[in-house]
Design a protein around this motif. Structure first.
Motif, short mmCIF file in Angstrom:
data_model
loop_
_atom_site.label_atom_id
_atom_site.label_comp_id
_atom_site.label_asym_id
_atom_site.label_seq_id
_atom_site.Cartn_x
_atom_site.Cartn_y
_atom_site.Cartn_z
N VAL A 203 0.71 -1.31 -0.17
CA VAL A 203 0.07 0.00 -0.10
C VAL A 203 0.93 1.38 -0.02
O VAL A 203 0.79 2.12 0.72
CB VAL A 203 -0.95 0.00 1.20
N PRO A 204 1.76 1.34 -0.66
CA PRO A 204 2.74 2.70 -0.78
C PRO A 204 2.05 3.84 -1.24
O PRO A 204 2.48 5.10 -0.88
CB PRO A 204 3.80 2.05 -1.83
N ASP A 205 0.90 3.79 -2.04
CA ASP A 205 0.19 5.08 -2.85
C ASP A 205 -0.87 5.67 -1.89
O ASP A 205 -1.64 4.99 -1.25
CB ASP A 205 0.21 4.73 -4.13
N LEU A 206 -1.10 6.74 -2.10
CA LEU A 206 -1.99 7.32 -1.32
C LEU A 206 -3.58 6.74 -1.97
O LEU A 206 -4.50 6.58 -0.89
CB LEU A 206 -2.45 8.85 -1.72
N GLU A 207 -3.62 6.40 -3.13
CA GLU A 207 -5.03 5.64 -3.59
C GLU A 207 -5.07 4.22 -2.80
O GLU A 207 -6.32 3.73 -2.93
CB GLU A 207 -5.01 5.44 -5.11
N ASP A 208 -4.04 3.68 -2.59
CA ASP A 208 -4.12 2.30 -2.03
C ASP A 208 -4.92 2.21 -0.69
O ASP A 208 -5.56 1.22 -0.20
CB ASP A 208 -2.74 1.67 -1.70
N TRP A 209 -4.87 3.68 0.11
CA TRP A 209 -5.12 3.67 1.35
C TRP A 209 -6.87 3.82 1.49
O TRP A 209 -7.36 4.09 2.51
CB TRP A 209 -4.58 4.68 2.19
N GLN A 210 -7.20 4.13 0.11
CA GLN A 210 -8.77 4.32 0.12
C GLN A 210 -9.60 3.33 0.76
O GLN A 210 -9.76 2.26 -0.18
CB GLN A 210 -9.33 5.01 -1.26
N GLY A 211 -10.39 3.31 1.73
CA GLY A 211 -11.28 2.12 2.07
C GLY A 211 -10.37 1.12 2.83
O GLY A 211 -11.08 0.28 3.38
N LEU A 212 -9.02 1.38 3.06
CA LEU A 212 -8.40 0.35 3.80
C LEU A 212 -8.65 0.11 5.30
O LEU A 212 -8.58 1.24 5.93
CB LEU A 212 -6.76 0.89 3.64
N ALA A 221 -3.67 8.21 15.58
CA ALA A 221 -3.69 7.17 14.35
C ALA A 221 -4.92 7.22 14.00
O ALA A 221 -5.21 7.00 12.65
CB ALA A 221 -2.92 6.10 14.93
N ASN A 222 -5.90 6.99 14.74
CA ASN A 222 -7.34 6.86 14.22
C ASN A 222 -7.72 7.92 12.99
O ASN A 222 -8.11 7.82 12.06
CB ASN A 222 -8.43 6.89 15.50
N ASP A 223 -7.26 9.16 13.61
CA ASP A 223 -7.67 10.17 12.85
C ASP A 223 -6.95 10.52 11.71
O ASP A 223 -7.23 10.87 10.70
CB ASP A 223 -7.70 11.62 13.76
N MET A 224 -5.62 9.96 11.79
CA MET A 224 -4.84 9.98 10.53
C MET A 224 -5.12 9.14 9.51
O MET A 224 -5.13 9.37 8.20
CB MET A 224 -3.34 9.72 11.03
N VAL A 225 -5.45 7.84 10.06
CA VAL A 225 -6.18 6.80 8.79
C VAL A 225 -7.29 7.40 8.23
O VAL A 225 -7.41 7.41 7.11
CB VAL A 225 -6.22 5.50 9.49
N GLU A 226 -8.22 8.09 8.93
CA GLU A 226 -9.33 8.63 8.28
C GLU A 226 -8.99 9.89 7.20
O GLU A 226 -9.19 10.02 6.16
CB GLU A 226 -10.17 8.97 9.24
N HIS A 227 -7.86 10.69 7.64
CA HIS A 227 -7.37 11.76 7.04
C HIS A 227 -6.81 11.34 5.76
O HIS A 227 -6.99 11.94 4.54
CB HIS A 227 -6.30 12.37 7.61
N VAL A 228 -6.41 9.97 5.58
CA VAL A 228 -5.69 9.61 4.21
C VAL A 228 -6.70 8.83 3.38
O VAL A 228 -6.41 8.09 2.39
CB VAL A 228 -4.45 8.90 4.41
N GLY A 229 -7.98 8.42 4.17
CA GLY A 229 -8.91 7.82 3.25
C GLY A 229 -9.05 6.46 3.66
O GLY A 229 -10.01 5.81 3.30
N ILE A 249 -9.05 -7.15 9.11
CA ILE A 249 -8.24 -6.01 8.53
C ILE A 249 -7.16 -6.25 7.58
O ILE A 249 -7.03 -7.49 7.32
CB ILE A 249 -7.58 -5.24 9.83
N ASP A 250 -6.89 -4.98 6.85
CA ASP A 250 -5.95 -5.28 5.87
C ASP A 250 -4.60 -4.83 6.28
O ASP A 250 -3.46 -5.17 5.68
CB ASP A 250 -6.33 -4.17 4.66
N CYS A 251 -4.62 -3.97 7.25
CA CYS A 251 -3.04 -3.45 7.87
C CYS A 251 -3.25 -3.16 9.30
O CYS A 251 -4.24 -3.12 9.82
CB CYS A 251 -2.91 -2.23 7.07
N THR A 252 -2.00 -3.26 9.90
CA THR A 252 -2.01 -2.78 11.28
C THR A 252 -0.80 -1.78 11.38
O THR A 252 0.26 -1.91 10.54
CB THR A 252 -1.65 -3.76 12.25
N LEU A 253 -0.89 -0.85 12.02
CA LEU A 253 0.25 0.38 12.28
C LEU A 253 0.91 -0.22 13.60
O LEU A 253 0.25 -0.32 14.71
CB LEU A 253 -0.46 1.76 12.23
#
Length: 425
Positions: A203-212, A221-229, A249-253
């Motif tokens: 998931v290196p690109d911004l579009e990869d994070w849409q709906g992730l 971290a909650n708000d940041m994930v929402e910020h990037v989609g 889930i698809d990812c974990t931070l």
């Protein structure tokens, strides 16, 4: 031969660590700083010789300190957080203090650890005030200020952790939150390690994070994930492996010591990292409880002076685990990808907005950004003066990192320049 006094005698059966509380004669504050001389006994100066320390301890009964660490076992990459401190304290005390390491959350879970420290079930512990922003608003305000800085695998980690501790000691609102619940900081804010994305697909690109669907561990971290989609998911860290395996889930931070300890690459082999900014951190703290405040002054001082060993162990865990993580990622079928410019720009934008909101709120002072900037400048220069440097990039960290790196000198500098006014006595 004198009897060995234990703060936590072992009991059989389910009550394996039932507390035997000592009479409390001191209140929480700056690492037991409310006691000096008198019933607490005589202490010794910082930097005293072994002979002077031995003389101060001569008539004291031995004690055992229970220190709960996040590592799951002696073999965990997080074990140095406890083992380095244990070795230093036991050596400095001539064996009169025994540090009993309690692994993971074996005595108290993160949601009850502060109560356990206050009531004497645990003497010292790694805790996560970031999990409870309502009770620790000042702590979380500083935690929210720590994300967004340029990220580097070693120097960046040293700087973040030194600055967090330095600024926290100078922020009375944070210290007052601990005093209010009867605990005492050794490290009021521990920045911990950089966070990385551990995902089932790259998931290196911004579009990869849409709906992730991304597991997070803090409000920032909650708000940041929402910020990037993306869609943040709040689940316990020990449930992340199964959630990734099942596709919940698809990812974990996560910090890489947790990733290695938890075997996450088995189910999510793709590691993502920023360089020009950083994901929000989930800061922790190292706290002592009511029983430590009632110890003789010299014992309190030995524990406090062990900060350099704690810091060294923390950096060995945080930084050293990246070697293991990169080797594991390269061995598998995954990838190690730097985040794209667009993704990093959005992460940085979020961090800047968050910092502005914290400063405007005044929770930890309207000058917090200036204090952080000044601390970063001071300690960046000190890090360079002491010779810490990076000779490669994150992706080849396992090839150039020197695992014999000693982090005690920078910790001793912080002790001497910032922490001594809080030293017991």
């Amino acid at each position: 031969m004198r009897a060995h006094t234990s703060l936590h005698p072992r009991l059989g059966g389910a009550a394996a660590l039932s507390a035997l509380a000592l009479v409390l004669t001191a209140c929480a504050g700056s690492a037991g700083g409310s006691t000096s001389g008198g019933e607490a006994g005589d202490g010794f100066d910082y930097g005293a010789s072994d002979e002077e320390v031995a003389a101060a301890l001569e008539d004291l009964e031995p004690v055992t300190i229970t220190y709960q660490v996040p590592a799951t076992s002696q073999d965990s990459p997080q074990a140095p957080l406890g083992t380095e401190f244990k070795e230093a304290v036991e050596e400095r005390s001539g064996g009169k203090i025994t540090v009993d390491l309690a692994w993971n959350q074996s005595i108290a879970t993160y949601d009850e650890i502060h109560d356990a420290l206050a009531d004497g079930r645990v003497d010292m512990a790694f805790t996560l005030p970031s999990y409870d922003p309502a009770q620790f608003p000042a702590f979380n305000a500083l935690n929210n200020m720590l994300g967004g800085d340029p990220s580097s695998p070693m120097v960046g980690e040293i700087l973040a952790n030194i600055v967090a501790a330095d600024v926290a000691w100078g922020t009375p609102q944070i210290l007052e939150e601990y005093e209010a619940i009867g605990v005492t900081p050794l490290v009021p804010v521990m920045a911990s390690g950089n966070y990385y994305s551990i995902c089932t697909d790259p998931v290196p690109d911004l579009e990869d994070w849409q709906g992730l669907q991304v597991r997070v561990g803090s409000p920032a971290a909650n708000d940041m994930v929402e910020h990037v989609g993306g869609t943040p998911v709040s689940i316990a860290g020990d449930e992340a492996y199964e959630a990734l395996q099942r596709g919940t889930i698809d990812c974990t931070l996560a910090v890489l010591s947790d990733v290695v300890q938890g075997g996450f690459f088995e189910v999510a082999p793709h590691l993502g990292y920023p360089t020009e900014t950083s994901f929000p951190r989930v800061a922790g703290a190292i706290l002592t409880g009511s029983t430590v405040d009632s110890l003789p002054l010299a014992y309190q001082q030995i524990l406090f002076d062990g900060f350099d060993a704690y810091f060294h162990g923390g950096m060995v865990s945080t930084v050293g685990s990246k070697v293991d993580a990169i080797e594991l990622a390269n061995e598998g079928d995954g990838s190690i990808d730097e985040a794209s410019t667009a993704l990093q720009d959005e992460i940085r934008s979020f961090a800047e907005e968050t910092r502005g909101e914290v400063a405007e709120s005044g929770i930890i002072g309207e000058d917090i950004q200036e204090r952080l900037d000044a601390s970063r400048e001071t300690w960046q220069a000190k890090i360079e003066e002491l010779g810490y440097e990076e000779t490669g990039e994150f992706a080849d960290f396992d090839q150039w990192y020197d695992e014999s790196t000693d982090y005690r000198p920078i910790a001793q500098a912080l002790l001497e320049e910032t922490m001594l006014e809080h030293r017991p006595g």
